[in-house]
Write a protein that holds these residues in place. Structure first.
Motif, mmCIF file in Angstrom:
data_model
loop_
_atom_site.group_PDB
_atom_site.id
_atom_site.type_symbol
_atom_site.label_atom_id
_atom_site.label_comp_id
_atom_site.label_asym_id
_atom_site.label_seq_id
_atom_site.Cartn_x
_atom_site.Cartn_y
_atom_site.Cartn_z
ATOM 1 N N THR A 25 0.830 -1.200 0.000
ATOM 2 C CA THR A 25 0.000 0.000 0.000
ATOM 3 C C THR A 25 0.864 1.248 0.000
ATOM 4 N N VAL A 26 0.597 2.160 -0.941
ATOM 5 C CA VAL A 26 1.288 3.445 -0.968
ATOM 6 C C VAL A 26 0.682 4.349 0.092
ATOM 7 N N ILE A 27 1.528 4.890 0.966
ATOM 8 C CA ILE A 27 1.043 5.728 2.069
ATOM 9 C C ILE A 27 1.680 7.115 2.072
ATOM 10 N N GLY A 28 2.404 7.447 0.990
ATOM 11 C CA GLY A 28 3.008 8.763 0.922
ATOM 12 C C GLY A 28 4.083 8.807 -0.143
ATOM 13 N N ARG A 29 4.891 9.845 -0.081
ATOM 14 C CA ARG A 29 5.993 9.983 -1.038
ATOM 15 C C ARG A 29 7.166 10.678 -0.351
ATOM 16 N N PHE A 30 8.330 10.482 -0.910
ATOM 17 C CA PHE A 30 9.533 11.121 -0.377
ATOM 18 C C PHE A 30 9.753 12.460 -1.063
ATOM 19 N N THR A 31 10.281 13.400 -0.300
ATOM 20 C CA THR A 31 10.421 14.775 -0.769
ATOM 21 C C THR A 31 11.852 15.262 -0.620
ATOM 22 N N THR A 32 12.130 16.368 -1.309
ATOM 23 C CA THR A 32 13.465 16.965 -1.212
ATOM 24 C C THR A 32 13.676 17.638 0.133
ATOM 25 N N GLU A 33 12.648 18.356 0.582
ATOM 26 C CA GLU A 33 12.753 19.074 1.851
ATOM 27 C C GLU A 33 12.792 18.085 3.018
ATOM 28 N N PRO A 34 13.701 18.276 3.967
ATOM 29 C CA PRO A 34 13.748 17.367 5.125
ATOM 30 C C PRO A 34 12.521 17.539 6.002
ATOM 31 N N GLY A 35 12.281 16.545 6.857
ATOM 32 C CA GLY A 35 11.150 16.595 7.768
ATOM 33 C C GLY A 35 9.966 15.800 7.245
ATOM 34 N N LEU A 36 8.955 15.705 8.087
ATOM 35 C CA LEU A 36 7.768 14.917 7.776
ATOM 36 C C LEU A 36 6.553 15.832 7.754
ATOM 37 N N THR A 37 5.760 15.736 6.706
ATOM 38 C CA THR A 37 4.517 16.482 6.613
ATOM 39 C C THR A 37 3.358 15.507 6.459
ATOM 40 N N GLY A 38 2.150 16.014 6.745
ATOM 41 C CA GLY A 38 0.953 15.206 6.559
ATOM 42 C C GLY A 38 0.365 14.646 7.825
ATOM 43 N N VAL A 39 1.085 14.769 8.947
ATOM 44 C CA VAL A 39 0.573 14.273 10.226
ATOM 45 C C VAL A 39 0.701 15.361 11.279
ATOM 46 N N ASP A 40 -0.297 15.429 12.151
ATOM 47 C CA ASP A 40 -0.254 16.391 13.249
ATOM 48 C C ASP A 40 0.525 15.855 14.444
ATOM 49 N N ALA A 41 0.542 14.509 14.575
ATOM 50 C CA ALA A 41 1.222 13.910 15.724
ATOM 51 C C ALA A 41 2.719 14.121 15.618
ATOM 52 N N PRO A 42 3.404 14.353 16.737
ATOM 53 C CA PRO A 42 4.858 14.467 16.694
ATOM 54 C C PRO A 42 5.483 13.143 16.292
ATOM 55 N N VAL A 43 6.636 13.227 15.648
ATOM 56 C CA VAL A 43 7.340 12.005 15.265
ATOM 57 C C VAL A 43 7.825 11.303 16.517
ATOM 58 N N SER A 44 7.377 10.073 16.729
ATOM 59 C CA SER A 44 7.790 9.312 17.906
ATOM 60 C C SER A 44 9.238 8.888 17.761
ATOM 61 N N SER A 45 9.931 8.854 18.869
ATOM 62 C CA SER A 45 11.301 8.331 18.853
ATOM 63 C C SER A 45 11.320 6.820 18.965
ATOM 64 N N GLY A 46 10.123 6.209 19.094
ATOM 65 C CA GLY A 46 10.070 4.765 19.224
ATOM 66 C C GLY A 46 10.535 4.308 20.595
ATOM 67 N N TRP A 47 10.559 2.998 20.767
ATOM 68 C CA TRP A 47 11.000 2.436 22.035
ATOM 69 C C TRP A 47 12.487 2.685 22.216
ATOM 70 N N GLN A 48 12.866 3.163 23.402
ATOM 71 C CA GLN A 48 14.284 3.353 23.738
ATOM 72 C C GLN A 48 14.538 2.727 25.109
ATOM 73 N N HIS A 49 15.582 1.892 25.189
ATOM 74 C CA HIS A 49 15.927 1.270 26.459
ATOM 75 C C HIS A 49 16.584 2.268 27.415
ATOM 76 N N PHE A 50 17.255 3.263 26.853
ATOM 77 C CA PHE A 50 17.921 4.274 27.665
ATOM 78 C C PHE A 50 17.466 5.657 27.191
ATOM 79 N N PRO A 51 16.231 6.049 27.568
ATOM 80 C CA PRO A 51 15.731 7.339 27.088
ATOM 81 C C PRO A 51 16.576 8.491 27.607
ATOM 82 N N GLY A 52 16.626 9.533 26.817
ATOM 83 C CA GLY A 52 17.412 10.703 27.181
ATOM 84 C C GLY A 52 17.579 11.576 25.969
ATOM 85 N N ASP A 53 18.576 12.422 25.958
ATOM 86 C CA ASP A 53 18.804 13.288 24.820
ATOM 87 C C ASP A 53 19.135 12.448 23.592
#
Length: 317
Positions: free
Chosen positions: A287-315
């Motif tokens: 399933t196509v769910i978007g496209r890649f762009t020249t400009e960095p970053g993610l558009t199309g979603v209001d939710a912040p980009v999750s950092s995913g699961w991290q065993h040692f959260p921090g900076d």
């Protein structure tokens, strides 16, 4: 009470009557001797599964065995590799014979269905944990990596999303029927090995979705030096997820939930239909769910980009 050697010999060693391809010396010696096919590149990955971090302590032992191997094989799938061998280390609080037997049945069953040979491992005492190293092969120059996406490529995903998060929630709510669609997606994930091989030569980059769609998409964008436009309305939802969670919560599970082990890929538009045809022969949707762009970053979603699961959260770097 069994010693670790007795547990290995009785439950964890491969069936001596079923030869393992490419293993000239396996379980029972200090190390394994493997024979990669001529001209192939070796692909290696390692994962550790910890009790109550990666799987519930009360989960069925056969599901824990399956899952520990499946999540490692998913990394080979993302590289487009053919799985060949694995090593497994098992840390147990006690030598529970019935538990180890069921665990081994789940592990060996996935080895068999995936064409993987268990070439060695270790058993020790401590908090329940499983370490799995998987090895595979890919022809030179054909490995899928995270660094090939180009602006204008389609962003596509195999299968459906949100099932891992939905299954974990089902378990936490008391569901114990492993035939239930969502719980099965969490405890018995299916690595997309055949799909990964089928996408060689068509996908320009790939990653498996373990930490969540947004987190893994960010990894793909960073490695490729591109941005992405995501179309949340196009996300393929796991069976039963919308019925149980509602549309909005299901979409959040698909975006950030993790543990889906689908393949997130980029590909030139002209390769989309050939890719879909190859995967359709395997019974896998693309399933196509978007496209890649020249400009960095993610558009199309209001939710912040999750950092995913991290065993040692921090900076973050």
């Amino acid at each position: 009470m069994h010693s670790e050697f007795a547990l290995i010999n009785r439950f964890l060693a491969p069936d001596p009557n079923v030869p393992v391809s490419g293993v000239s010396l396996g379980v029972g010696d200090d190390a394994a001797l493997l024979e990669p096919a001529a001209g192939q590149r070796l692909v290696v990955s390692v994962d550790t599964s910890m009790v109550d971090v990666h799987f519930p302590a009360a989960a069925p032992a056969h599901a824990i065995g399956h899952r520990a191997l499946a999540v490692s094989l998913s990394d080979l799938a993302a590289m487009g590799a053919r799985a060949r061998w694995c090593l497994m280390s098992l840390t147990l609080p006690e030598p529970d014979e019935a538990w180890v037997k069921a665990f081994a049945e789940g592990f060996h069953a996935l080895c068999h269905s995936s064409g993987v040979g268990l070439a060695g491992g270790d058993v020790t005492r401590g908090e329940l944990a499983i370490g799995v190293t998987v090895m595979g092969e890919v022809p030179p120059g054909e490995a899928l990596t995270r660094a090939g996406s180009r602006p204008g490529d389609w962003l596509a995903v195999t299968g459906s999303l949100g099932g891992g998060a939905g299954g974990l929630a089902s378990w936490q709510a008391g569901e114990r029927d492993l035939t239930a669609a969502l719980l099965s997606r969490y405890l018995l994930p299916v690595p997309r090995l055949s799909a990964g091989r089928a996408l060689r030569g068509l996908a320009s980059a790939a990653i498996d979705i373990s930490d969540g769609l947004l987190a893994d998409l960010e990894h793909l964008c960073q490695a490729s030096g591109v941005g992405a436009e995501l179309w949340p309305g196009a996300l393929p939802m796991a069976e039963g997820l919308v019925d149980e969670w509602g549309e909005a919560a299901a979409r959040q599970a698909a975006l950030n939930g993790g543990d889906d082990y689908e393949l997130l890929v980029s590909m030139p538009p002209s390769f989309l239909e050939p890719a879909r045809q190859r995967l359709a022969e395997l019974g896998v949707a693309l399933t196509v769910i978007g496209r890649f762009t020249t400009e960095p970053g993610l558009t199309g979603v209001d939710a912040p980009v999750s950092s995913g699961w991290q065993h040692f959260p921090g900076d973050r770097p």
